[in-house]
Design an enzyme around this catalytic site. Structure first.
Site, PDB file in Angstrom:
ATOM      1  N   ASP A 141       0.822  -1.205   0.000  1.00 34.78           N
ATOM      2  CA  ASP A 141       0.000   0.000   0.000  1.00 34.78           C
ATOM      3  C   ASP A 141       0.853   1.251   0.000  1.00 34.78           C
ATOM      4  O   ASP A 141       0.546   2.230   0.686  1.00 34.78           O
ATOM      5  CB  ASP A 141      -0.929  -0.014   1.228  1.00 34.78           C
ATOM      6  CG  ASP A 141      -2.049   1.012   1.126  1.00 34.78           C
ATOM      7  OD1 ASP A 141      -2.380   1.412   0.004  1.00 34.78           O
ATOM      8  OD2 ASP A 141      -2.577   1.413   2.177  1.00 34.78           O
ATOM      9  N   CYS A 205     -23.269   2.013   4.742  1.00 35.84           N
ATOM     10  CA  CYS A 205     -22.270   3.089   4.724  1.00 35.84           C
ATOM     11  C   CYS A 205     -22.848   4.372   5.325  1.00 35.84           C
ATOM     12  O   CYS A 205     -23.838   4.912   4.819  1.00 35.84           O
ATOM     13  CB  CYS A 205     -21.795   3.349   3.299  1.00 35.84           C
ATOM     14  SG  CYS A 205     -20.552   4.665   3.196  1.00 35.84           S
ATOM     15  N   CYS A 255     -20.678  -7.228   6.311  1.00 34.80           N
ATOM     16  CA  CYS A 255     -20.494  -8.210   5.231  1.00 34.80           C
ATOM     17  C   CYS A 255     -20.749  -9.635   5.725  1.00 34.80           C
ATOM     18  O   CYS A 255     -20.097 -10.097   6.670  1.00 34.80           O
ATOM     19  CB  CYS A 255     -19.089  -8.114   4.657  1.00 34.80           C
ATOM     20  SG  CYS A 255     -18.774  -9.296   3.307  1.00 34.80           S
TER      21      CYS A 255
END
Length: 381
Positions: A141, A205, A255
């Protein structure tokens, strides 16, 4: 480099995966470097401005989808994952306690960049020891790399509608890392996308940052707002942030595949108690010296003290009214920067609004009580 037989390459690949597991990676996959199918999506995402103020995303252009331009000579990418979910998953409960500061799970332990990069370098050294003249370069990353697209091609998982990588057996609570290498290793088979009709991550979200399946507008994402953005947090989004002061996990928490998430065996990723479940007042009271000491070796340190204070000020504004919250906000005003003061002023106004609403509620309750008492009194009283 001399020619290597296909048999030797298969054996080396098996060894690489075994070495990777021995180094603490839960999975090792290999992909080719053809990512051209992702270029149109990347260009559209950048063109829509979804990257916000992350200029580095645009400055590298399509290099993210072209590994051979980033590291000339690259033929394959070794993709790895490492779990970071601790045995104690109580961090999720902190979202329901608005007086506490919520920190994204990945950031509660040691900086994953350092942990994974060190292991990837060790893996590269093992490969070089087995086959001289091997060239490799690790990434965690930290460069223009499409890590999720690579992980997908390497069979690590599929890209979910929240844009993170999901694995059927491991959920999504894991870090990714890559080792670019100049060997024509046999590649793995991508996994089938298994999100189906589920839209839980879009629905949950807090700021509606997942504007469509597989498309995230970073400008609305709490992780971007609290970590990447150096500017004032838009006032319209502040009330939606709740007590999230560094990152956000909502799309992962909801999830369904994370019911199967593996627990990490890495002690480096276990939560630091100085960060885990601390009150907003305690965290906001830190001096810059305390902040630097308590975040040493943590990914949190890179946002700096000013943004840390900015984020907590917003959370205090979102917290239930209390004299203690008002007191700490007033006490910190003028100590850090104008930007922090602007967020403190917003928080003080939010606290005052709640105080007034609370007082109005108490007044109404008191009036109802008085009327009830009066109705029960004798007529000649």
């Amino acid at each position: 480099m001399s020619e290597i037989s296909s048999v030797d390459l298969v054996e080396l690949t098996n060894n690489i995966k075994a070495w990777g597991r021995a180094l603490g990676f839960q999975q090792v996959g290999i992909s080719d470097i053809d990512l051209h199918q992702h270029e149109a999506h990347l260009q559209a995402w950048l063109g829509a401005g979804y990257h916000g103020d992350m200029a580095f995303m645009e400055s590298h252009g399509m290099k993210r989808a072209r590994p051979e331009e980033l590291v000339p000579g690259t033929l394959r990418v070794i993709s790895v994952r490492m779990n970071y979910l601790p045995p104690d998953a109580s961090f999720a409960k902190h979202l329901n306690t608005p007086e506490l500061g919520y920190i994204s799970r990945y950031a509660l332990g040691r900086d994953y960049h350092k942990v994974l990069r060190k292991r990837l370098k060790q893996l590269g050294e093992k490969i070089t020891h087995a086959l001289s003249h091997t060239a490799y370069r690790p990434f965690v990353d930290s460069a223009p790399v499409l890590e999720h697209a690579i992980a997908e091609k390497a069979g690590i998982g599929w890209t979910g509608k929240h844009s993170l990588t999901i694995n059927k057996e491991a959920g999504s609570w894991f870090f990714l890392g890559e080792l670019f290498i100049n060997l024509p290793l046999p590649v793995d088979t991508p996994l089938e996308e298994s999100c189906g009709s589920c839209t839980a991550c879009l629905t949950i979200c807090p700021t509606n940052a997942i504007v469509a399946p597989y498309k995230v507008d970073a400008r609305r994402c709490i992780s971007y707002l609290t970590i990447e953005s150096d500017k004032d947090i838009p006032e319209s989004l502040r009330p939606l942030m709740g007590n999230r002061i560094y990152g956000c996990d909502d799309c992962q928490l909801i999830c369904p595949w994370n019911r199967y998430a593996d627990i990490t065996s890495e002690e480096d990723f276990h939560p630091r108690q100085v960060l885990h479940g601390q009150s907003l007042i305690t965290l906001f009271s830190w001096s810059e010296e305390t902040f630097l000491a308590n975040t040493e070796g943590s990914p949190i340190r890179r946002i700096g003290f000013e943004k840390w204070q900015r984020n907590i000020a917003v959370a205090l504004g979102n917290a239930p009214y209390s004299k203690a919250h008002m007191a700490i906000l007033n006490a910190r005003r003028g100590l850090v920067s104008d930007m922090v003061d602007r967020h403190i002023d917003w928080a003080l106004n939010a606290q005052n609004t709640k105080r007034q609403a609370l007082q109005s509620t108490l007044n109404r309750q008191q009036q109802r009580l008085i009327r009830a008492v009066e109705k029960g009194l004798p007529r000649d009283a």
